[in-house]
Design a protein around this motif. Structure first.
Motif, PDB file in Angstrom:
ATOM      1  N   HIS A  66      36.990  47.499  39.724  1.00  0.00           N
ATOM      2  CA  HIS A  66      35.552  47.726  39.593  1.00  0.00           C
ATOM      3  C   HIS A  66      35.208  49.195  39.847  1.00  0.00           C
ATOM      4  O   HIS A  66      34.368  49.780  39.149  1.00  0.00           O
ATOM      5  CB  HIS A  66      34.779  46.832  40.576  1.00  0.00           C
ATOM      6  N   SER A 186      33.175  39.731  34.087  1.00  0.00           N
ATOM      7  CA  SER A 186      32.585  39.468  35.406  1.00  0.00           C
ATOM      8  C   SER A 186      32.574  37.980  35.730  1.00  0.00           C
ATOM      9  O   SER A 186      32.877  37.580  36.858  1.00  0.00           O
ATOM     10  CB  SER A 186      31.168  40.041  35.463  1.00  0.00           C
ATOM     11  N   ALA A 208      34.307  41.355  45.327  1.00  0.00           N
ATOM     12  CA  ALA A 208      34.468  41.253  43.877  1.00  0.00           C
ATOM     13  C   ALA A 208      33.573  40.179  43.282  1.00  0.00           C
ATOM     14  O   ALA A 208      33.118  40.295  42.143  1.00  0.00           O
ATOM     15  CB  ALA A 208      35.930  40.976  43.525  1.00  0.00           C
ATOM     16  N   SER A 212      30.835  41.205  40.662  1.00  0.00           N
ATOM     17  CA  SER A 212      30.930  40.517  39.372  1.00  0.00           C
ATOM     18  C   SER A 212      29.594  39.887  38.993  1.00  0.00           C
ATOM     19  O   SER A 212      29.173  39.928  37.829  1.00  0.00           O
ATOM     20  CB  SER A 212      32.016  39.442  39.418  1.00  0.00           C
TER      21      SER A 212
END
Length: 233
Positions: A66, A186, A208, A212
């Motif tokens: 990311h 995502s 995450a 996402s």
């Protein structure tokens, strides 16, 4: 290199100058590496604040996709704002994001080689054996785990094939491919992350998963906005 080769062919179709394309690649890689590292360091600040010399030691591990994506987006914005650049900002992002999943699909096999980024214990037929020395703390009594690297590799390859088709046959405006990447990756990554045992954490939840969710919303809003502009035209 495979992803760059495929993106180069698309760039030629879009009449992008070769120097601009490869200049953006180099610039993007530099910012991507910095972004991937800063992201990891930021969400592990309790450790790195005590051992600041470790921040630059990327060979000890600690990179996050990311952060790499965000760093590359920043690089694309800066690079395409130069005078006489033959690429527009959203155009450059589309060239980046439609091949990025292919690079991710290949890169995830590095996790397999290192016995890292795996999921929780499982007895499914495709379970992955993890040696005792590579097991996460608290999981020493388990031998088989979810091969989450494989789940994401399959996900990424599927996204790449879809975006390859989309950019060649369906795209009407720059930015559509980028929005679709943000949405598809995502959602898939957020689900896979719930299975992993080594996630970065923030506010008591997996970083995450949160990122996402945010990126998927951005992707949805972005896609709807672009489509509305197309309809007005």
């Amino acid at each position: 290199m495979l992803a760059v080769s495929i993106a180069e062919k698309q760039a030629k179709k879009e009449k992008i100058l070769e120097n601009d394309f490869f200049g953006a690649i180099i610039f993007g890689i530099i910012f991507g590496i910095i972004g991937a590292r800063l992201y990891y360091v930021t969400f592990n600040w309790n450790y790195f604040s005590q051992y600041p010399t470790e921040i630059i030691k990327t060979w000890h591990g600690g990179m996050a996709i990311h952060g790499g994506v965000l760093g590359s987006i920043l690089a694309a914005y800066i690079y395409t704002k130069r005078k006489k650049c033959s690429m527009k900002f959203l155009q450059s992002l589309d060239l980046f994001t439609f091949v990025l999943p292919l690079a991710q699909a290949i890169g995830r096999w590095g996790n397999f080689m290192n016995h890292e980024a795996y999921g929780g214990p499982t007895e499914l037929p495709w379970k992955m054996f993890i040696a005792l020395k590579d097991r996460m703390p608290g999981y020493e009594s388990y031998s088989y785990f979810h091969p989450t690297f494989l789940y994401e590799s399959i996900l990424d390859l599927s996204i790449f094939l879809f975006l390859l088709y989309y950019i060649r046959n369906k795209r009407n405006s720059f930015g559509e491919v980028t929005a679709l990447y943000l949405i598809l990756y995502s959602i898939g990554r957020g689900f896979i992350e719930t299975l992993r045992t080594d996630s970065l954490m923030i506010f008591g939840m997996k970083t995450a998963v949160l990122i996402s969710f945010i990126l998927s919303i951005i992707g949805i809003v972005m896609f709807i906005y672009i489509k509305k502009k197309e309809n007005k035209k």
